[in-house]
Design a protein around this motif. Structure first.
Motif, PDB file in Angstrom:
ATOM      1  N   LEU A 122       0.834  -1.209   0.000  1.00 23.13           N
ATOM      2  CA  LEU A 122       0.000   0.000   0.000  1.00 23.13           C
ATOM      3  C   LEU A 122       0.871   1.262   0.000  1.00 23.13           C
ATOM      4  CD1 LEU A 122      -3.390   0.342   1.766  1.00 23.13           C
ATOM      5  CD2 LEU A 122      -1.889   2.312   1.595  1.00 23.13           C
ATOM      6  N   THR A 126       1.683   3.697  -3.318  1.00 23.21           N
ATOM      7  CA  THR A 126       1.312   5.108  -3.143  1.00 23.21           C
ATOM      8  C   THR A 126       2.489   6.017  -3.515  1.00 23.21           C
ATOM      9  OG1 THR A 126      -0.290   4.552  -1.448  1.00 23.21           O
ATOM     10  CG2 THR A 126       0.527   6.827  -1.455  1.00 23.21           C
ATOM     11  N   SER A 243      -3.695  13.128   8.182  1.00 21.70           N
ATOM     12  CA  SER A 243      -3.315  12.568   9.483  1.00 21.70           C
ATOM     13  C   SER A 243      -3.568  13.539  10.625  1.00 21.70           C
ATOM     14  CB  SER A 243      -1.852  12.114   9.469  1.00 21.70           C
ATOM     15  OG  SER A 243      -1.010  13.187   9.140  1.00 21.70           O
ATOM     16  N   GLY A 321       8.918   4.780   9.452  1.00 19.98           N
ATOM     17  CA  GLY A 321       8.909   3.736   8.430  1.00 19.98           C
ATOM     18  C   GLY A 321       7.648   2.893   8.505  1.00 19.98           C
TER      19      GLY A 321
END
Ligand SMILES: NC(=O)c1ccc[n+]([C@@H]2O[C@H](COP(=O)([O-])OP(=O)(O)OC[C@H]3O[C@@H](n4cnc5c(N)ncnc54)[C@H](OP(=O)(O)O)[C@@H]3O)[C@@H](O)[C@H]2O)c1
Length: 327
Positions: A122, A126, A243, A321
């Protein structure tokens, strides 16, 4: 039966519960996959909190890697026994075994282990579509400046390395000096601690007052306005996350005086809408990882039973990460 992480309603991490669910046989266009590892992503938080409203009950998770156990009618690119990895809708990867659409599931090259596969699909796809397909008018050329927020995160550290491989000067922001040092080590040309520094002033200083060609903004509310002020005329504001919360609504009229800017909101799921596009992007990602140009850092591992803690740490900005859930 399999163990799966499920919520009955939107809310906090404490609502994540491990339940036993039945796993059936794959129907047409589906496979059954037994996971060896599962990827954790910020989108899982949005789906849990209800920022992205979802039908209940909901099994979470959009990323995983494992071995194909069975394939349904019409599935030709996978067979039982294949090692495979995916980023895919619908959610449901936080489990040992699941039945799911085959379209976005790709064979995993032998050189890539399951945890890496689960961590990178994912986030790596992206980074791929952002840097390669979400470009300003005229494209991006070697030496161009781009601004990438949350550069020490899962998508961020992949983007730092990939941008360096493309010859771009990625200016990465992050919320601590330690995270900035990590982003720099992983390929950011310049780093800015946006918790302590005015990132717009620093971007202008770094670019000699010209600004950047693209801002890749997954932070949203806290960075949106200043990000637009970091762009060159005709620059591209590429929003791909929230976020810190969604950016406030804005009138298109503001884009003119700021330099005839372009704005886009991108989602991976448009890019991986077909088997062909998914495989083409995955091939690019696999080749880039196999070449060593991009290394997938797994900085956190949590057993599936500790999924609540994994969500708490991701939301509290304690991770760097990629993060995997182990089985
Ligand atoms: N649209 C798409 O196709 C797509 C696909 C994948 C991911 N995304 C988005 O890309 C972003 C990165 O995803 P990821 O899974 O790799 O997560 P991540 O970057 O590992 O974690 C999110 C990071 O955002 C930063 N952040 C800034 N303000 C925050 C706040 N108020 N609360 C929490 N974090 C905050 C934190 O880094 P600092 O402490 O350094 O600020 C945090 O570590 C997310 O916004 C995600 O939704 C979008």
């Amino acid at each position: 039966m399999t163990r799966a992480v499920q919520i009955e309603q939107h809310g906090g991490p404490e609502l994540l519960k491990i339940v036993d669910v039945n796993v059936g046989e794959p129907g047409p266009g589906e496979i059954r996959i037994r996971h060896h590892a599962v990827g954790l992503n910020f989108i899982d938080v949005y789906q849990r909190t209800g920022l992205y409203a979802m039908p209940m009950p909901l099994q979470l998770g959009m990323e995983g890697a494992g071995v194909v156990e069975a394939v349904g009618a019409g599935v030709t690119h996978l067979k039982p026994g294949d090692r495979a990895a995916y980023a895919s809708q619908p959610p449901g990867s936080y489990c040992e075994v699941r039945v799911m659409p085959a379209k976005c599931v790709c064979k995993l090259p032998d050189a890539i282990d399951f945890e890496t596969g689960a961590a990178m699909m994912l986030k790596g796809l992206t980074a791929q579509y952002l840097l390669k397909k979400t470009q300003p008018q005229g494209g991006l050329k070697e030496g161009d400046f781009v601004l990438f927020h949350a550069a020490a995160g899962g998508v961020g550290l992949i983007a730092c390395q990939w941008a360096r491989a493309m010859g771009l000067q990625l200016i990465g922001t992050a919320g601590s000096d330690a995270k900035c040092a990590l982003a720099k080590e992983m390929g950011a040309a310049h780093v800015i601690n946006y918790a302590t520094e005015d990132f717009k002033a620093r971007v202008m200083e770094i670019t000699g007052g010209r600004g950047v060609k693209v801002v890749y903004d997954s932070v949203g509310k806290d960075t949106w306005d200043k990000s637009m002020d970091c762009l060159q005329p005709f620059g591209l504001m590429a929003s791909f996350g929230a976020s810190s919360g969604p950016p406030a609504p804005f009138a298109p009229g503001v884009l003119g005086p700021k330099g005839s800017l372009y704005v886009t909101r991108q989602t991976l799921f448009t890019h991986i809408a077909t088997r062909e596009s998914t495989q083409a992007m995955a091939d690019d990602l696999f080749a880039t990882v196999a070449s060593g140009q991009v290394k997938i850092r797994i900085d956190q591992r949590y057993p599936l039973e500790q999924v609540q803690q994994a969500h708490r740490d991701l939301e509290a900005r304690k991770t760097t990460g990629c993060t995997v859930l182990t089985l």
